[in-house]
Motif scaffolding. Structure first.
Motif, PDB file in Angstrom:
ATOM      1  N   GLN B 296      -1.367  10.758  -7.334  1.00 30.49           N
ATOM      2  CA  GLN B 296      -0.097  11.348  -7.762  1.00 30.49           C
ATOM      3  C   GLN B 296       0.637  10.419  -8.748  1.00 30.49           C
ATOM      4  O   GLN B 296       1.144  10.866  -9.773  1.00 30.49           O
ATOM      5  CB  GLN B 296       0.775  11.587  -6.513  1.00 30.49           C
ATOM      6  N   SER B 297       0.615   9.133  -8.438  1.00 33.09           N
ATOM      7  CA  SER B 297       1.333   8.185  -9.305  1.00 33.09           C
ATOM      8  C   SER B 297       0.638   8.056 -10.660  1.00 33.09           C
ATOM      9  O   SER B 297       1.295   7.799 -11.668  1.00 33.09           O
ATOM     10  CB  SER B 297       1.454   6.826  -8.617  1.00 33.09           C
ATOM     11  N   GLU B 300       1.620  11.365 -12.548  1.00 32.15           N
ATOM     12  CA  GLU B 300       3.044  11.379 -12.914  1.00 32.15           C
ATOM     13  C   GLU B 300       3.340  10.527 -14.134  1.00 32.15           C
ATOM     14  O   GLU B 300       4.287  10.793 -14.863  1.00 32.15           O
ATOM     15  CB  GLU B 300       3.894  10.874 -11.730  1.00 32.15           C
TER      16      GLU B 300
END
Lengths: 339, 339
Positions: B296-297, B300
């Motif tokens: 996710q990081s 993002e």
């Protein structure tokens, strides 16, 4: 005034011992940390040699490492040994788990050793050279602190995430190498800053994600992986298999755990060992000799075998003393508490 | 006249089937080769999709592959399954060995599958995606033909030596990627030659070892690895662990074995599988969710997850037909023997 100081390997061990004991490290840890550090210096890896004593001393003084950690060996599965390092430096946990890893690799053909909750301050090659010296093929990897941006990203997320590989050779030193998946070592950026020299292109980006050759901007931004998207994919793989797969911290989590102490990374190491005899039976010697033919063909065409500069430095120190930078030597003497 | 031809996945399978049967490939091999090829096309890997039928047909016509090979499964060690492919294409041997590899990984924690004496014509990711879909972490590598010079050398010695990695994800397609350790794919050099376009710098050297951007000179010389000495070290590692360690050919030996037939590489594949449940027990789900936080990081901050372009192409082909280059389609129709 001398610019460098000649010291023997035994003198280096004694100096390292005084520094570590003075900073409160327990006797059993001292013995294994010394061997790792002196091996680095002997092999010409100055960034992972006696210089690391300064890093270890700092890590000890910040409380980021357990000084008298009691590693625990857990026989996790037929092909997995787990050593919980109890928050201590990695080398003691590593050496305690090694015999079971070797036994498992020989019995099962392939085995893994997982070190968790350890502080890893050294190069990665010393973790697997003993396996190749026992006739096994080995790989190792570990995350570090989140200093490196993924390809196409702008924020530091990966560690310098080294990969190490070791291959046994008959009648010769094992072929052993490691490399960071970052474009260069973290220390290289810091060295350039101290010396006021610009970085090479492709090493780093600034905090806005723009390419930079300014060391200050790089340290405030992020380092880049080697080899573009491929190096980035490899760094991600290492982040996963030596992080969540073994139940330990990612590089980002390690940096958060560090909480500004600037200590060595905290987390885990994954080591895989494979036994050529299990793969090849009676034909192992024949097939290992085919590997020698491959090495020969590389050397004949002028390519260098990975790790051979290290081995050359090692051979040189069979007879010649180590040569330590005077400023480093003085710092270490001061850290050792000697007058 | 259309530049591309829309065909459904089932039509692609039927076309592949006719081509392979017409070139004498045995029924059981046809079924597994088709799935590999159609998966490549579906995932947008056009160089490893239906185009590979031309390569397979050529390899079949030269006699470089055993058309009715009978792979044999050998339970080599508690953590090693060996499948002797009997000189046939890899996919059947691979699918025959897969259940035992999965069982061993679950029972032992870590296991290896060794495919030997096979002709490998496909991308490497299809070899390990099924393992991640079973909840396992997997790596694979294989040599190819000696087309790539080692760093600091001038003569082709390594194959394009791909590395593949697969990671299971809950409720999402597995994260799977592979990359060649050469700077670019072999086909990329050939494509530039056909189109008369210069190569990028850093891809290749001529027969004298000098950097070249001329595709002809590159094909007479050698390709380079990605990432300089680090990519070269990785290529050497793959050459060793999927060559001599498993008792099979190096890339140089594969090219000698080929004897000018220009068939697909002949040799072995090494696949490693690790079971997160064995490493993590009851905490596996928790730690796999930490991996999701890492993904996710990455997303993002604008980085792409390795393999996600393939998955996007796969999703698109859930509803849209494949779109095949008209010239390729015509060639395949001709190879299939249809009027």
């Amino acid at each position: 005034m001398l610019e460098s100081v000649p010291i023997t390997l035994d003198e280096a061990r004694a100096l390292a011992r005084r520094v570590l004991l003075r900073h409160g490290l327990a006797e059993d840890h001292v013995a294994s940390v010394i061997e790792t550090i002196v091996a680095g210096e002997r092999d010409g890896c100055t960034s992972h040699g006696l210089y690391r004593l300064i890093v270890c001393a700092h890590t000890l003084s910040t409380g980021a490492v357990a000084k008298a950690a009691k590693p625990e060996i857990i026989d996790l599965a037929p092909s997995i040994v787990h050593v919980d390092a109890d928050g201590g430096f990695a080398p003691l946990a590593h050496s305690m788990g090694l015999p079971l890893l070797i036994a498992k690799a020989r019995a099962q053909g392939v085995a893994a050793m997982v070190l968790t909750r350890c502080v890893h301050f050294a190069a990665l090659w010393p973790d697997i050279e003993p396996l190749a010296d026992e006739g096994l093929v080995a790989l190792a990897c570990t995350p570090s602190h989140a200093w490196v941006a993924p390809h196409g990203g702008t924020l530091p997320m990966f560690g310098t995430n080294p990969l190490a590989f070791a291959w046994p050779r008959q009648g010769r030193p094992s072929l052993v190498f490691d490399f960071a998946t970052s474009a260069v070592a973290r220390g290289e950026i810091e060295l350039h800053r101290r010396q006021g020299r610009p970085l090479a292109k492709g090493w780093a980006i600034d905090s806005q994600g723009a390419p930079t050759t300014d060391p200050e901007a790089a340290l405030a931004g992020a380092m880049l992986t080697f080899g573009g998207h491929k190096g980035s994919a490899l760094a991600l793989m290492i982040e996963l298999i030596a992080g969540p797969l073994i139940g330990d911290l990612t590089s980002r989590e390690s940096l958060i755990h560090d909480d500004g102490r600037k200590a060595s990374p905290f987390g885990g190491v994954l080591i895989l060992a494979m036994d050529p005899s299990a793969f090849l039976g009676d034909t192992a010697a024949f097939h290992l000799s085919r590997a020698e033919a491959l090495f020969q063909s590389l050397v004949e065409q002028g390519a260098r075998l990975p790790g051979d500069r290290r081995l050359a430095a090692r051979r040189a120190h069979d007879t010649a003393p180590l040569s330590i930078d005077r400023a480093l030597y003085d710092d270490l003497i001061a850290l050792s508490g000697d007058p």
